[in-house]
Design a protein around this motif. Sequence first.
Motif, PDB file in Angstrom:
ATOM      1  N   ALA A 217       0.822  -1.209   0.000  1.00  0.00           N
ATOM      2  CA  ALA A 217       0.000   0.000   0.000  1.00  0.00           C
ATOM      3  C   ALA A 217       0.857   1.261   0.000  1.00  0.00           C
ATOM      4  O   ALA A 217       0.345   2.361  -0.244  1.00  0.00           O
ATOM      5  N   ASN A 218       2.160   1.104   0.257  1.00  0.00           N
ATOM      6  CA  ASN A 218       3.070   2.251   0.329  1.00  0.00           C
ATOM      7  C   ASN A 218       3.203   2.928  -1.030  1.00  0.00           C
ATOM      8  O   ASN A 218       3.485   2.292  -2.043  1.00  0.00           O
ATOM      9  N   ASN A 219       3.014   4.235  -1.058  1.00  0.00           N
ATOM     10  CA  ASN A 219       3.048   4.986  -2.314  1.00  0.00           C
ATOM     11  C   ASN A 219       4.421   4.980  -2.964  1.00  0.00           C
ATOM     12  O   ASN A 219       4.533   4.901  -4.190  1.00  0.00           O
ATOM     13  N   GLY A 220       5.474   5.063  -2.149  1.00  0.00           N
ATOM     14  CA  GLY A 220       6.822   5.045  -2.693  1.00  0.00           C
ATOM     15  C   GLY A 220       7.126   3.742  -3.407  1.00  0.00           C
ATOM     16  O   GLY A 220       7.726   3.729  -4.488  1.00  0.00           O
TER      17      GLY A 220
ATOM     18  N   LYS B  35      -5.853  -3.723  -5.013  1.00  0.00           N
ATOM     19  CA  LYS B  35      -6.588  -2.623  -4.398  1.00  0.00           C
ATOM     20  C   LYS B  35      -6.116  -2.486  -2.943  1.00  0.00           C
ATOM     21  O   LYS B  35      -5.719  -3.458  -2.313  1.00  0.00           O
ATOM     22  N   PHE B  36      -6.180  -1.270  -2.425  1.00  0.00           N
ATOM     23  CA  PHE B  36      -5.722  -1.034  -1.061  1.00  0.00           C
ATOM     24  C   PHE B  36      -6.439  -1.943  -0.063  1.00  0.00           C
ATOM     25  O   PHE B  36      -5.842  -2.409   0.904  1.00  0.00           O
ATOM     26  N   SER B  37      -7.714  -2.228  -0.300  1.00  0.00           N
ATOM     27  CA  SER B  37      -8.479  -3.039   0.644  1.00  0.00           C
ATOM     28  C   SER B  37      -8.031  -4.497   0.671  1.00  0.00           C
ATOM     29  O   SER B  37      -8.353  -5.238   1.600  1.00  0.00           O
ATOM     30  N   TYR B  38      -7.256  -4.925  -0.342  1.00  0.00           N
ATOM     31  CA  TYR B  38      -6.768  -6.298  -0.384  1.00  0.00           C
ATOM     32  C   TYR B  38      -5.299  -6.420   0.008  1.00  0.00           C
ATOM     33  O   TYR B  38      -4.721  -7.500  -0.083  1.00  0.00           O
ATOM     34  N   THR B  39      -4.664  -5.310   0.400  1.00  0.00           N
ATOM     35  CA  THR B  39      -3.242  -5.360   0.754  1.00  0.00           C
ATOM     36  C   THR B  39      -3.045  -5.787   2.208  1.00  0.00           C
ATOM     37  O   THR B  39      -2.214  -6.642   2.501  1.00  0.00           O
ATOM     38  N   THR B  40      -3.808  -5.189   3.111  1.00  0.00           N
ATOM     39  CA  THR B  40      -3.681  -5.544   4.520  1.00  0.00           C
ATOM     40  C   THR B  40      -4.387  -6.875   4.773  1.00  0.00           C
ATOM     41  O   THR B  40      -5.050  -7.428   3.894  1.00  0.00           O
TER      42      THR B  40
END
Length: 343
Positions: free
Chosen positions: A282-285, A305-310
């Motif tokens: 999810a890290n933008n860098g 998708k961000f919701s599937y990263t964590t």
Amino acid sequence: MKNQDIYILGIESSCDDTSAAVLRNGVLLSNVTASQDVHRDYGGVVPELASRVHQQNVVPVVDQAIRRAGITKEMLSGVAFTRGPGLMGSLLVGVNFAKGFARSLGIPLIDVNHLQGHVMAHFIKESDDDTSAPPMPFLCLLVSGGNSQIVKVNAYNNMEVLGQTIDDAAGEAIDKCSKVMGLGYPGGPIIDRLARQGNPRAYTFSEPHIPGLDYSFSGLKTSFLYNLRDWVKEDPDFVEHHKEDLAASLEYTIVDILMRKLKLAVRETRIKHVALAGGVSANNGLRNAFRQHAEKYGWKIYIPKFSYTTDNAAMIAITGYYKYLDGEFCDIDAPAFSKVTFE
């Protein structure tokens, strides 16, 4: 099989998020997660507290997931659960609930490796015509608070670890450096936000030279700590005055280590379908560097998708769905495991 459609309930409880999800034929119907704020005061997850909160959350979270999916529990075809790796106390809450729930309904029980789930997040469908999943084989850079690995994915049940951290994981290093700076927990989102406002080349930290595709982040963490200690001696308010540049430089160094190894893996395997997975994805860098490498080297990339990263139950449910299709069920006495491994 009770229905023509296959409904899989997924349960995830490996750390401090209690999550439940329902899939129909691989398409996500619901994904409910209850997070735990109690750990912020301690600067990290306290295992005993985590397991207690899981006990409070697991029933209402599963109930909400089934309700939001618009089905009844009797329509479920199987129950998938995270068997490990993770915190043993947290895992046991999800494992024991899944066993009891599956037995009460008389449906199969499906054990899922948490790391395999992160990789399989790319196969979660949001509609019947969703074709966003990467083709096999592909490479996956899996980076989270507890794991950093480069995985060659030959099939959903055939994943080969090409390289991994020999000490701290990338997410763990970020969290610990954030804690040393007094920025709070969890450190990942805080460092990510500050890094966007800082100069990534303001400070230089030690980068380990590990042969092959393995990683090491303990030396970087130590270098950061010693440098920060010296700077704070000269200026007690150093962190407050330079936190954006510190965050940006830390993030830049970690991303550089990750991408250098991933580039080597692509070169060695000649596989140019490359995916990201895990909480640190999810890290933008990291996402920006991933896109830049894809453009420069001709990779075809897959970013979740961000919701599937964590940590989430949708990734457990989709893995369980594929195992269900192959009849890969587990016994009621299958124990949880805390060791970091692919089965």
